[in-house]
Structures are given as structure tokens and as C-alpha cells.
Design an enzyme around this catalytic site. Structure first.
Site, PDB file in Angstrom:
ATOM      1  N   HIS B 121       0.730  -1.173  -0.036  1.00 45.72           N
ATOM      2  CA  HIS B 121       0.047  -0.038   0.017  1.00 45.72           C
ATOM      3  C   HIS B 121       0.983   1.447   0.062  1.00 45.72           C
ATOM      4  O   HIS B 121       1.743   1.061   0.541  1.00 45.72           O
ATOM      5  CB  HIS B 121      -0.565  -0.232   1.408  1.00 45.72           C
ATOM      6  CG  HIS B 121      -1.915   0.977   1.482  1.00 45.72           C
ATOM      7  ND1 HIS B 121      -1.794   2.352   1.800  1.00 45.72           N
ATOM      8  CD2 HIS B 121      -3.215   0.850   1.248  1.00 45.72           C
ATOM      9  CE1 HIS B 121      -2.837   2.757   1.827  1.00 45.72           C
ATOM     10  NE2 HIS B 121      -3.699   1.991   1.582  1.00 45.72           N
ATOM     11  N   CYS B 366      -4.757   2.726  -3.854  1.00 42.65           N
ATOM     12  CA  CYS B 366      -3.482   2.810  -3.189  1.00 42.65           C
ATOM     13  C   CYS B 366      -2.374   2.012  -3.334  1.00 42.65           C
ATOM     14  O   CYS B 366      -1.535   1.923  -2.451  1.00 42.65           O
ATOM     15  CB  CYS B 366      -3.575   3.215  -1.683  1.00 42.65           C
ATOM     16  SG  CYS B 366      -5.061   4.591  -1.337  1.00 42.65           S
TER      17      CYS B 366
END
Lengths: 140, 408
Positions: B121, B366
């Protein structure tokens, strides 16, 4: 036609749809059918990156009016772009600066102009206004 | 076996409607929903004992402090940390990661190396890039393969006595891949490197044992585990937490302050400057109790069945491609399905299924490097929790078919 006239015309058109699905089908048709930007303008300089979809915008002056062309990689975004271009393109910088986008609420597409959608459309409208302001300075 | 009908009654939000349709919530990997048992704890806190902790002599402050520290013990027990002060309350996983990366800024030297994985992420990439910029250390990346798994032979080759830190998520948020963290930790320790595991996506599905893993740092967020937003934890081995300098200055984190010198408080307060999210911490404890009452083995077994069923049903749609490990639903992934249908943009699918009452995530999650790897703008991600049903999977698949028909 003035921007307000075009917006009212679009509101009339959308009032014929019974539900969201018809509205979306119409936008998808708009998104599929229109060539909205010349390939030479689909450059990184003209890109607005949303988290969700990308939008390209190009502007030029023709006979005191600003002409916009634009595109997106998502069809529904592209359909809304087609509507926005119909409203804002071929208008004077002053008219573009003064216009609002409240009609989007009335045709039931408000959620696509929410900043949380991050689809590039909010930035696109800002960009359209910025171009108008820039050209306004040139005209003066 | 889970009584899902009964469990669903615990979650008031699951009976609401969206766009006139019953809500089908399949965005659990972003935020899980909150059961009444946790909502009650939040209401009770503000109704009965809202007060600042650790410094009042009055009754409310004492009650709030007791409950907050009891939550810390609940969390300690859940993660099997050796000591309660190895659990630091933070505002969430991102805060926890930044606390560690900031601390390492004073421990790293030029030419040291830190390793992240290609499956991270952004919150587990950007802080380390900033750390490397600050210290002159080099960032290395464990590559992934087409199945969305880390290439472990390349990981071994990256490790050397220059390696000081390794950061990997336990489970990928974008694909659901379960990474071989035990192996990753062991190999890192063999060259003397510390390891931080980002457990944000794992903790809703599994119960990590930090001592058995021998992990140096483990981070998690409450809001993915039926708790409130804005609270999470950093687990750190005591020796590491003592080595790291404080992250923020303020009240609570000091032992003594004069204008000449300040001495810092002991763990965990050294890292808990200012008034914390007291209610959030207490509610986090209640959320963990709730999930343990249901039982993580039961949760995993049920979610695996849902995953297998949803995978099978989705693959019946022509042109649908699932990204990540073993599309048939193996043990190497959790209940996350990241997919696209033909060349249809994920945004278009997400917009239409929302109109049908279904919440899925669309976009790059993300995790842009993963999307770049597959050369796609993003995916549609359906992530399932133990309160989702097989009927919801059916409704979702029908909605998806409708969207595909409209967009093709």
C-alpha cells in the site's frame, strides 16, 4: 444559445427519462459515440489524474469563443464530459467564468461531481474556468 | 459454523437501503462495519465516563484510565505480545508506520539498505522513501510475479549485511495475497535486519501471534476489525521501542520537563504524546472481544467458502479476469477479489453497481505499483466479511452482469 439555454435544454431532455438506468444508458451512449478530442492533444500536459479515471482537456480560441475538447478513459465520465462540453464549448470567456454547474444536480448526476469520486471531473470544471480566465486576459 | 443471520442483526447499518435497494457492503477491506456491541461501548464512554486519562485524581478519569489500559491488555493478549507496554496506541496503521520510519531516521546511515515489497500500500512505501531520502539509505524492492505473489528467491538475493530493515504487508490490500511472513522474518533476522509487518489487511481475518512470528514491529488499524476509525496499534519488541526516539513531543510522553532538559516517560507513554483517542482505544478492545467471541477460525472458514463461491460465480462472466493468487480460491489469499471485465473501466462498473445498492471499491487501491505491473488503470475490488451472505454474492453477480450489459 447562451449557457443557461443549453443547460435548460439538457434538463428538458433528461426529464424524459423515467429512472437512473435510462439516464445512465443515455450517458453511456454519449460516451461511446463521440470523438471528443484530437489524439494530438491527448498528452500528459493535458491530463487530469483522478484516483479513479483520467480526463484530458484541451482548449483553444476561435472567433472570440473558447472551444473545448476533452476525453476520459471511463465511459460514464466521458458521457458527462460530452454534456459539459456541450454547455461550455463555443462560449465567450466571460460567459464561461460566470456560469455555474447547478444543472448537473437537476439531471440527477450530482454524485459524479463529488470530490470523493476523484474521477477528474471536478478538476476538469476548474480547468475549464482557468482556461476561460486566461483567455479573458488575452481578449482584454 | 457461523449463524450469519444472527450475526447480521448485530450490525444496524446492514439493514439500511442505498438508492432504494438493500445495502450490500463489499468494501470490507477498506473499512469494516461496526456491531452494536462496539457502538454501545462508544455511547457508554461519552454518556458515563468521558474524561482525560492518566492524570486526573477524580473518579471519571480513573474509570477512563482503567478501561483504556484494560483495552491495551485485551489487545496484548490478542496479539500475544509479551508485555502490555509493547502495545502503543496510534491513530492507525499509517501513523504506526510513520512512527517507526521516523524513529529509524536516527539509526540508519548512508549505504544501509531497506527492503519493501512490490505488493505494498502507498502507506508502506512513501514513509520509507522519505526515510531513505533523509538518511541516504537505499530502498530495494522484492518483485512480484503474475500471480501476485512475492518472488522469494529474489528476496533472498536482496538480503545482505547492509540490510537494516524489511517492510512487508501480511496480506496485500489490492489482491488479498497472504505473504510468507514467517519466512521473510527469519531470513531478515539471519542478516541482522529488523522487520515491520503491516497487518492492516490481515487482522480482520487471522489472529497473528507476534511472539511466534518473532516479528520486530507489527501494525494494525481498528476500523478494519469492526472497531472505530482513527485508532490503531503499533506492536514493537521492547528492546526496539527503547531504541527508537519519541515521535512527537507533548504532554503524557515526558517524565520531567525543565527548560534545560526533558526526560521521556517509559513505554508505552513515550510514544503516546497528547490526549489519545481514549474512546477509540476502549472501543478497539471491545471490537477485538467481539471478533474473538465469533472466533477467528470460524471467520476464516466461512470467508473461505464465500470466497470460493464468489470466485466461481464471477468467473462465469465472460471476459472477467481476477488479479492475484490462485483465482480458484486457494489458501494463499483472503476474501478479496480484484478483477476487471474485458476493457470496461472499473469506475463505470463501480458507478452502476452503486446504483443497485452495492458498495465495492474501484481504482488503484493506493497500490499504483501493482496496477502498473498489470498495466491497468485499476480494478474493481469486492472484499467479503463474515457478515456477508451467499445470497449477497448472487445479487452482486447479477448486478455486475447488468453493468457489463449496459457498458458493452
Amino acid at each position: 444559445m447562451t449557457i443557461k439555454d443549453i443547460q435548460n435544454e439538457i434538463i428538458d431532455e433528461f426529464s424524459m427519462f423515467d429512472d437512473w438506468m435510462q439516464r445512465y444508458e443515455y450517458m453511456i451512449e454519449l460516451g461511446k459515440s463521440l470523438p471528443l478530442i484530437d489524439d494530438q492533444y491527448k498528452t500528459d500536459d493535458n491530463i487530469i489524474k483522478g484516483c479513479q479515471s483520467k480526463v484530458w482537456v484541451h482548449a483553444e480560441m476561435k472567433d472570440d469563443n473558447v472551444v473545448f475538447t476533452a476525453d476520459s478513459d471511463a465511459i460514464i465520465t466521458k458521457g458527462i464530459i460530452a454534456i459539459l462540453i456541450r454547455v461550455f464549448s463555443n462560449q465567450t470567456p466571460q460567459a464561461i467564468i460566470e456560469a455555474d454547474t447547478a444543472f448537473i444536480d437537476e439531471i440527477g448526476l450530482k454524485e459524479h461531481l463529488s470530490p470523493t469520486r476523484a474521477n477528474g471531473l471536478v478538476s476538469m470544471i476548474k480547468q475549464i474556468k482557468m482556461y476561460a480566465i486566461a483567455y479573458q486576459t488575452q481578449v482584454k | 459454523m457461523l449463524d450469519v443471520t444472527a450475526i447480521r442483526k448485530d450490525f444496524p447499518i446492514l439493514s439500511r437501503k442505498v438508492n432504494g435497494k438493500p445495502l450490500i457492503y463489499l468494501d470490507n477491506a477498506a473499512t469494516s462495519q461496526t456491531p452494536q456491541q462496539v457502538i454501545d461501548v462508544i455511547v457508554d464512554y461519552y454518556s458515563n465516563y468521558n474524561a482525560n486519562i492518566h492524570r486526573g485524581v477524580h473518579t471519571l478519569s480513573q474509570e477512563a484510565t482503567d478501561k483504556y489500559e484494560a483495552a491495551r491488555h485485551t489487545i496484548q493478549k490478542h496479539f500475544n505480545a509479551e508485555k502490555a507496554h509493547e502495545i502503543i496506541f496510534t491513530s492507525g496503521t499509517t501513523h504506526s508506520i510513520n512512527l517507526v520510519s521516523n524513529g529509524f531516521a536516527s539509526l540508519l546511515k548512508k549505504d544501509d539498505e531497506v527492503i519493501v515489497s512490490a505488493l505494498e500500500h502507498h502507506s508502506n512505501i512513501v514513509p520509507w522513501q522519505m526515510l531513505c531520502e533523509k538518511t541516504g539509505a537505499t530502498l530495494k524492492v522484492i518483485p512480484m510475479n503474475e500471480e501476485g505473489e512475492l518472488v522469494m528467491s529474489d528476496y533472498s538475493a536482496l538480503l545482505s549485511n547492509k540490510t537494516k530493515l524489511v517492510f512487508v504487508n501480511h496480506i496485500s490490500n489490492a489482491l488479498g495475497t497472504i505473504n510468507p511472513i514467517k519466512d521473510i522474518i527469519e531470513k531478515a533476522h539471519n542478516v541482522g535486519a529488523a522487520v515491520l509487518i503491516d497487518g492492516a489487511q490481515a487482522c480482520p481475518h487471522v489472529k497473528p501471534d507476534v511472539q511466534k512470528l518473532d516479528v520486530d514491529f507489527y501494525v494494525a488499524s481498528a476500523h478494519k476489525m469492526c472497531g472505530p476509525t482513527g485508532v490503531g496499534i503499533l506492536y514493537g519488541k521492547e528492546e526496539w521501542l527503547n531504541k527508537l526516539p519519541p515521535y512527537q513531543g507533548g504532554g503524557e510522553m515526558i517524565a520531567e520537563v525543565t527548560f534545560e532538559k526533558t526526560t521521556y516517560a517509559d513505554l508505552p507513554h513515550k510514544f503516546e504524546a497528547g490526549t489519545p483517542n481514549i474512546c477509540g482505544g476502549i472501543a478497539f478492545g471491545a471490537a477485538i472481544d467481539y471478533m474473538n467471541t465469533i472466533g477467528f477460525n470460524n471467520i476464516a472458514a466461512y470467508e473461505n467458502e464465500l470466497l470460493a463461491y464468489a470466485t466461481k460465480k464471477l468467473l462465469e462472466i465472460e471476459g472477467l479476469r481476477i488479479y492475484g493468487p490462485d483465482a480458484s480460491g486457494s489458501k494463499n489469499k483472503t476474501s478479496v477479489i480484484s478483477f476487471n471485465v474485458g476493457a470496461i473501466h472499473p469506475y463505470d462498473i463501480g458507478s452502476i453497481v452503486d446504483k443497485l445498492g452495492i458498495a465495492v471499491r474501484t481504482g488503484h487501491h493506493c497500490a499504483q505499483p501493482i496496477m502498473d505491473f498489470y498495466n491497468i488503470p485499476g480494478t474493481v475490488r469486492a472484499s467479503f466479511a463474515f457478515y456477508n451472505t451467499f445470497e449477497e454474492v448472487d445479487t452482486f453477480v447479477d448486478a455486475l452482469k447488468k453493468a457489463v450489459q449496459m457498458l458493452s
